[in-house]
Design an enzyme around this catalytic site. Structure first.
Site, short mmCIF file in Angstrom:
data_model
loop_
_atom_site.label_atom_id
_atom_site.label_comp_id
_atom_site.label_asym_id
_atom_site.label_seq_id
_atom_site.Cartn_x
_atom_site.Cartn_y
_atom_site.Cartn_z
N ASP A 43 0.82 -1.22 0.00
CA ASP A 43 0.00 0.00 0.00
C ASP A 43 0.85 1.27 0.00
OD1 ASP A 43 -1.99 -1.84 0.34
OD2 ASP A 43 -2.88 -0.87 2.09
N HIS A 83 3.97 -2.04 3.01
CA HIS A 83 4.03 -0.72 2.36
C HIS A 83 5.36 -0.64 1.63
CE1 HIS A 83 1.14 -0.35 5.64
NE2 HIS A 83 0.55 0.60 4.91
#
Ligand code: NI
Length: 453
Positions: free
Chosen positions: A264, A406
């Site tokens: 993400d 991430h």
């Protein structure tokens, strides 16, 4: 007594004349319609110029003529007692155009009229019919399924709000909601144009009288779930360059434990590249939930990731908490991201990971994307330590898991690749969300949220 029926010469002539008159009367009233049906009417203060449609569908001829005549009456009523402006007469013009889509013929009547002020007022009305059956068609006949009107309602709301903000029209959210809600009455005035579905909202429907009619065009690319396939035309997909993503044979993964690594908040520039460099060794494909506002800056990451067979999803544009946004702002977050991605790879993402995992049924119905959450959280953003990232993954890994990372931190990428090394040895294989769904035999449902498979 028998009356003589013998007629005089004069009598015969009279009968002959009668026949001629009857014939003429019949001809005047029942003569075939001329090809051009122009009608011009001029008085001291107005001019009316009408081209009535001519075509072989009587029902449409009748309806369209009624529409024109009613408008004409309204026009005459509104100006008959007015003085001329600058010596020029008020005028009313009605024209029409035909358009054809396969066996569907359409006719669009356009009326312009001037009743004072600076501009003409324009009104359009379209009629459609099936050439074979001569059947009259309404919007309903163009819609794909039972959900299409709801979807159209969301789109209309969105494009109206867009229109209002770019044209400085003051409109009220609740009025727009009401005027666009899923009711065929709200969509009586529509037209299929080369650009998309044009919907006209009459004065008072969504805005003040002063704003007049408001017309929006919903592009075909947004209408694939709204209109039947045969009416979707020339979808304007921007292809800056032809990107053909690698597609792999999933056969070899069928009996394997599967895991979906998802990243993400990126793209993460060099860290994303570092991750992509490392995937080949494990025959791994992953999924990126990118932020719209980073898409242009890191377009190369997206292009490369997509080309190499990884999946691109949306993490919205600005990473806002969708619970705090109104419907229009939610739609903007989603649509602007999809558009940005489409500009890079030519297709829009179909999966969405809402920031913070915040999603509800209202947001789902607005976004119309598949909601993908996670069941393994590496907390990589907090610990920023590759060993801890790896440890978290290995601790919670299971067949069908969706793992959250991430790719904007070096430690996350390193931790992910090290975890892959171990999991690969343990027999895991790394797939995208779509590959996982296919391999698990799951058809994604718009109303669900997926934490794992
Ligand atoms: Ni995030």
């Amino acid at each position: 007594m028998k009356q003589s029926i013998k007629l005089s010469k004069a009598g015969k002539r009279t009968i002959g004349m009668l026949f001629v008159v009857v014939f003429l009367v019949l001809f005047v009233f029942f003569r075939p319609k001329p090809i051009d049906n122009h009608n011009i009417e001029e008085t001291k203060n107005y001019i009316v110029k009408i081209d009535y449609p001519t075509l072989d569908n009587k029902k449409i001829l009748k309806e369209s003529a009624e529409f024109i005549d009613n408008k004409k009456e309204e026009f005459i009523d509104s100006i008959k007692d007015l003085d001329l402006v600058g010596g020029a007469k008020y005028d009313f013009i009605a024209t029409y155009s035909l358009n054809k889509m396969n066996e569907i013929s359409g006719i669009k009547v356009t009326i312009f009229y001037y009743t004072g002020g600076n501009h003409y007022i324009r009104e359009d009305k379209s009629y459609y019919y099936n050439e074979n059956t001569k059947e009259f068609l309404g919007l309903k006949d163009f819609l794909k399924n039972d959900q299409s009107l709801d979807k159209l309602s969301v789109l209309a709301y969105y494009y109206l709000m867009e229109y209002a903000s770019s044209n400085d029209v003051n409109i009220l959210d609740n009025v727009v909601k009401d005027g666009t809600k899923a009711d065929f009455k709200n969509y009586e005035h529509f037209n299929l144009t080369s650009a998309g579905l044009e919907v006209t909202f009459v004065p008072y429907q969504v805005a003040s009288w002063a704003d007049g009619e408001i017309k929006i065009t919903i592009p075909y690319k947004d209408l694939t779930e709204v209109l039947k396939d045969e009416y979707i035309k020339d979808i304007d997909i921007i292809k800056p360059e032809e990107i053909k993503p690698e597609v792999r044979d999933l056969e070899e993964f069928k009996d394997k434990k599967l895991i979906a690594f998802t990243f993400d908040d990126g793209p993460g520039g060099k860290y994303t590249d570092m991750l992509l460099d490392g995937l080949d060794k494990y025959d791994a494909k992953v999924t990126f939930f990118v932020l719209g506002n980073r898409v242009n800056q890191f377009a190369n990451n997206i292009r490369r990731a997509y080309k190499e067979g990884n999946q691109i999803g949306s993490h919205t544009y600005n990473h806002l908490n969708l619970y705090r946004l109104n419907d229009y702002d939610i739609l903007k977050e989603v649509k602007n991201t999809n558009k940005a991605i489409r500009n890079i790879i030519g297709v829009e993402p179909t999966i969405l990971r809402p920031p913070y995992g915040n999603i509800n049924s209202k947001i789902k119905s607005l976004t119309n994307m598949h909601t993908i959450l996670w069941d393994v959280d590496t907390l990589d953003w907090k610990n920023k330590n590759k060993d801890k990232v790896k440890e978290e993954v290995l601790k919670h890994a299971h067949d069908g898991a969706i793992v959250l990372f991430h790719d904007i931190y070096k430690s996350s990428v390193e931790g992910a690749l090290e975890a892959m090394e171990k999991l690969y040895q343990d027999g895991y294989r790394f797939v995208t969300i779509d590959e996982m769904a296919t391999l698990k035999g799951v058809t994604l449902d718009y109303e669900k949220s997926y934490f794992s498979f």
